[in-house]
Scaffold this motif. Sequence first.
Motif, PDB file in Angstrom:
ATOM      1  N   ARG A 199      58.715   1.136 -32.391  1.00  0.00           N
ATOM      2  CA  ARG A 199      58.802   1.769 -33.709  1.00  0.00           C
ATOM      3  C   ARG A 199      59.317   0.800 -34.774  1.00  0.00           C
ATOM      4  NH1 ARG A 199      61.983   5.607 -34.976  1.00  0.00           N
ATOM      5  NH2 ARG A 199      60.566   6.284 -36.620  1.00  0.00           N
ATOM      6  N   LYS A 200      60.222  -0.106 -34.398  1.00  0.00           N
ATOM      7  CA  LYS A 200      60.807  -1.054 -35.363  1.00  0.00           C
ATOM      8  C   LYS A 200      60.684  -2.464 -34.798  1.00  0.00           C
ATOM      9  CE  LYS A 200      64.106   2.422 -37.010  1.00  0.00           C
ATOM     10  NZ  LYS A 200      65.543   2.778 -37.179  1.00  0.00           N
ATOM     11  N   ILE A 201      59.654  -3.173 -35.281  1.00  0.00           N
ATOM     12  CA  ILE A 201      59.318  -4.495 -34.759  1.00  0.00           C
ATOM     13  C   ILE A 201      59.387  -5.525 -35.866  1.00  0.00           C
ATOM     14  CG2 ILE A 201      57.485  -5.900 -33.711  1.00  0.00           C
ATOM     15  CD1 ILE A 201      56.322  -3.274 -32.580  1.00  0.00           C
ATOM     16  N   ILE A 202      59.930  -6.696 -35.562  1.00  0.00           N
ATOM     17  CA  ILE A 202      59.789  -7.848 -36.449  1.00  0.00           C
ATOM     18  C   ILE A 202      58.980  -8.894 -35.697  1.00  0.00           C
ATOM     19  CG2 ILE A 202      60.972  -9.739 -37.629  1.00  0.00           C
ATOM     20  CD1 ILE A 202      63.240  -7.829 -38.263  1.00  0.00           C
ATOM     21  N   SER A 203      57.858  -9.255 -36.297  1.00  0.00           N
ATOM     22  CA  SER A 203      56.932 -10.211 -35.711  1.00  0.00           C
ATOM     23  C   SER A 203      57.056 -11.546 -36.435  1.00  0.00           C
ATOM     24  CB  SER A 203      55.498  -9.666 -35.842  1.00  0.00           C
ATOM     25  OG  SER A 203      54.543 -10.647 -35.499  1.00  0.00           O
ATOM     26  N   CYS A 204      57.331 -12.613 -35.670  1.00  0.00           N
ATOM     27  CA  CYS A 204      57.495 -13.957 -36.236  1.00  0.00           C
ATOM     28  C   CYS A 204      56.310 -14.823 -35.812  1.00  0.00           C
ATOM     29  CB  CYS A 204      58.794 -14.594 -35.755  1.00  0.00           C
ATOM     30  SG  CYS A 204      60.275 -13.675 -36.186  1.00  0.00           S
ATOM     31  N   HIS A 205      55.362 -15.011 -36.724  1.00  0.00           N
ATOM     32  CA  HIS A 205      54.212 -15.876 -36.483  1.00  0.00           C
ATOM     33  C   HIS A 205      54.605 -17.273 -36.941  1.00  0.00           C
ATOM     34  CE1 HIS A 205      49.737 -16.704 -36.442  1.00  0.00           C
ATOM     35  NE2 HIS A 205      50.193 -17.738 -37.141  1.00  0.00           N
ATOM     36  N   LEU A 206      54.942 -18.118 -35.983  1.00  0.00           N
ATOM     37  CA  LEU A 206      55.463 -19.450 -36.297  1.00  0.00           C
ATOM     38  C   LEU A 206      54.492 -20.512 -35.818  1.00  0.00           C
ATOM     39  CD1 LEU A 206      59.197 -18.927 -35.204  1.00  0.00           C
ATOM     40  CD2 LEU A 206      58.141 -18.434 -37.423  1.00  0.00           C
ATOM     41  N   GLY A 207      53.730 -21.054 -36.745  1.00  0.00           N
ATOM     42  CA  GLY A 207      52.827 -22.158 -36.474  1.00  0.00           C
ATOM     43  C   GLY A 207      52.968 -23.164 -37.598  1.00  0.00           C
ATOM     44  N   ASN A 208      51.928 -23.964 -37.836  1.00  0.00           N
ATOM     45  CA  ASN A 208      51.975 -24.856 -38.992  1.00  0.00           C
ATOM     46  C   ASN A 208      52.078 -24.037 -40.268  1.00  0.00           C
ATOM     47  OD1 ASN A 208      51.894 -27.571 -40.078  1.00  0.00           O
ATOM     48  ND2 ASN A 208      49.871 -27.056 -40.868  1.00  0.00           N
ATOM     49  N   GLY A 209      51.370 -22.899 -40.297  1.00  0.00           N
ATOM     50  CA  GLY A 209      51.616 -21.849 -41.269  1.00  0.00           C
ATOM     51  C   GLY A 209      52.478 -20.807 -40.585  1.00  0.00           C
ATOM     52  N   ALA A 210      53.345 -20.134 -41.327  1.00  0.00           N
ATOM     53  CA  ALA A 210      54.285 -19.223 -40.670  1.00  0.00           C
ATOM     54  C   ALA A 210      54.616 -18.039 -41.566  1.00  0.00           C
ATOM     55  CB  ALA A 210      55.573 -19.970 -40.310  1.00  0.00           C
ATOM     56  N   SER A 211      54.812 -16.889 -40.924  1.00  0.00           N
ATOM     57  CA  SER A 211      55.234 -15.704 -41.666  1.00  0.00           C
ATOM     58  C   SER A 211      55.969 -14.749 -40.745  1.00  0.00           C
ATOM     59  CB  SER A 211      54.032 -14.995 -42.304  1.00  0.00           C
ATOM     60  OG  SER A 211      53.155 -14.475 -41.322  1.00  0.00           O
TER      61      SER A 211
END
Length: 393
Positions: A199-211
Amino acid sequence: MPKILSVNAGSSSLKFKLYAMPAETVIISGLVDRIGHSDAVFTYNYQGTHYKKALAVQNHTEAVQLVTDALLASGAVRDKQEIVGIGHRVAHGGREYTQTTKITPVVQQKIADLATISPLHNPVNLLGIEAFEKLLPSASEVAVFDTSFHSTIPPKAYMYALPFEYYAKYGIRRYGFHGQSHQYIYSEVNRRYDQDFSRKIISCHLGNGASVCAIRDGKSVNTSMGFTPLAGLVMGTRSGDVDPNVLPFIAEKENFSAADIRQLLNHQSGLLGISGVSNDVRDVLQAEADGNDRAKLALQIYVHQIQSYIAAYTADLGGLQTLVFTAGVGEHSAPIRERVCAAFGYLGVKIDAEANQDNDLDISAADSRVKVLVIPTNEELVIARETEKVLDS
């Protein structure tokens, strides 16, 4: 089973996966890398066989021709008409496209128009669309926008405190990117775990581009990238958040044009700009271990920015059940995950050192109050799923 081709066209690359749907079976996958160079590399995997060839590929049209020829030569398809749909990742959909859309001439023109705010991505996305349109004319083409998943962000999070007229006239607001990746992360957490963790997720997309993305009940409620993919986190060569008044200051001091400023912020900043070593986290970690103080500082800034967004988004969500790391750095860099998580003991975040070192799926310690996961992203699968939905509608 209908076959759907997922396409992700970058400035100098073209990734593809052909799926048998709805089973979501990958038939063939590959990459054309270094498009525009005489030493481009074409690789693909089909039925356990890995093919690799170096050759000159001058443009995206030639890359698409290579892919189309390989689909037939490999036996992945016997006839082009077996491919019923082609899903294209498109970076920016603006205010107009809040969901996946079948591509028409009107949609193509709008993608081209939006290149003014996505100059690094939309033009090459359009090149891929146009090339496949010529070579696979019987397949329906579908645009899967990076920004669509974030269309659920409320105005209090997406509006900038500029004169309202600029939002009304030009659509200046936070849009967010990496939508397919964050959408996939939610779907995987939801599939693997019950609501105590989804229900409460924080997603960390960490690559050369990141968000970073805050996801409540499957919907994006905030994300770190903004009007363009430049905002938010420190990235490989992108600056992330900067005091806006720094930009005219540098322009005046260095006699920079607007194009010079864009080049500085997008290609000369981030980890590369601070460390002076590399845009690759692995190289910067090695330089830090070798005693390079600027590399050490770059990593401190990099980690601190991730931590700041996680903390802010925990407030947006009213708590945190699951913290997910994905993409190149997120999936493979145990030191970065460890440093990021170290700040969140007060939330009950604890990781298992051995599981983290092994890049396990669940790296949470047994007594962690927050689930900490490492999930390899699969943007191409989301593209295929979204394309299938449009074709079935």
